[in-house]
Design a protein around this motif. Sequence first.
Motif, PDB file in Angstrom:
ATOM      1  N   VAL A  74      60.067  31.827 -26.916  1.00 39.53           N
ATOM      2  CA  VAL A  74      60.049  32.228 -28.320  1.00 39.53           C
ATOM      3  C   VAL A  74      58.928  31.508 -29.044  1.00 39.53           C
ATOM      4  O   VAL A  74      58.143  32.113 -29.768  1.00 39.53           O
ATOM      5  N   SER A  75      58.850  30.178 -28.846  1.00 36.36           N
ATOM      6  CA  SER A  75      57.822  29.407 -29.545  1.00 36.36           C
ATOM      7  C   SER A  75      57.467  28.136 -28.782  1.00 36.36           C
ATOM      8  O   SER A  75      58.279  27.599 -28.036  1.00 36.36           O
ATOM      9  N   ASP A  77      56.707  24.532 -29.740  1.00 38.58           N
ATOM     10  CA  ASP A  77      56.946  23.722 -30.922  1.00 38.58           C
ATOM     11  C   ASP A  77      56.141  22.428 -30.950  1.00 38.58           C
ATOM     12  O   ASP A  77      56.194  21.691 -31.937  1.00 38.58           O
ATOM     13  N   ILE A  91      59.763  23.283 -26.986  1.00 37.81           N
ATOM     14  CA  ILE A  91      59.687  24.716 -26.687  1.00 37.81           C
ATOM     15  C   ILE A  91      61.040  25.335 -27.013  1.00 37.81           C
ATOM     16  O   ILE A  91      62.086  24.708 -26.833  1.00 37.81           O
ATOM     17  N   THR A  92      61.013  26.589 -27.473  1.00 36.52           N
ATOM     18  CA  THR A  92      62.242  27.341 -27.697  1.00 36.52           C
ATOM     19  C   THR A  92      62.228  28.562 -26.793  1.00 36.52           C
ATOM     20  O   THR A  92      61.242  29.298 -26.758  1.00 36.52           O
ATOM     21  N   ASN A  99      69.016  31.433 -28.608  1.00 38.98           N
ATOM     22  CA  ASN A  99      67.894  30.515 -28.463  1.00 38.98           C
ATOM     23  C   ASN A  99      68.365  29.204 -27.850  1.00 38.98           C
ATOM     24  O   ASN A  99      69.428  28.693 -28.191  1.00 38.98           O
ATOM     25  N   PRO A 117      54.077  32.073 -26.075  1.00 34.15           N
ATOM     26  CA  PRO A 117      55.154  32.857 -26.673  1.00 34.15           C
ATOM     27  C   PRO A 117      55.131  34.289 -26.130  1.00 34.15           C
ATOM     28  O   PRO A 117      54.074  34.895 -25.975  1.00 34.15           O
TER      29      PRO A 117
END
Length: 131
Positions: A74-75, A77, A91-92, A99, A117
Amino acid sequence: MKKTLRISFNGKSYEVVAEILGEDGAPAAAAPRSAAAPVVQASASAAPVSAAPSAPRASGAAGEIPSPLAGKVVSIDAPVGAAVKAGQTVITLEAMKMNTVISAPIDGSVAAVHVAPGDSVEEGRLLMTLR
């Protein structure tokens, strides 16, 4: 009609055979099968199916952060060069519409990010390296 399905549970993949029922509860008519796809019967105690890794897998070094599960990034971070503390989200991931945050295992700085991502990752894939 029976179908072979791959399901994931607790980060492990299994192949199972499911019987498709009609609206009346009776087995649906079987479709012709191709000889190329053998059916594997699985039980609840079946061994996980291991897929060939599509990217580097973590070796277990203290600064390496592997994916704990299969999912989608997802992302990111913490970008390359960022200083991080142990427990900080770096990290997500998304798996099954939930999530999961991945935390730094140690204090350090981000040496490399091995995913972006939107990438799909398998369990054990190397996500990030800290130094």
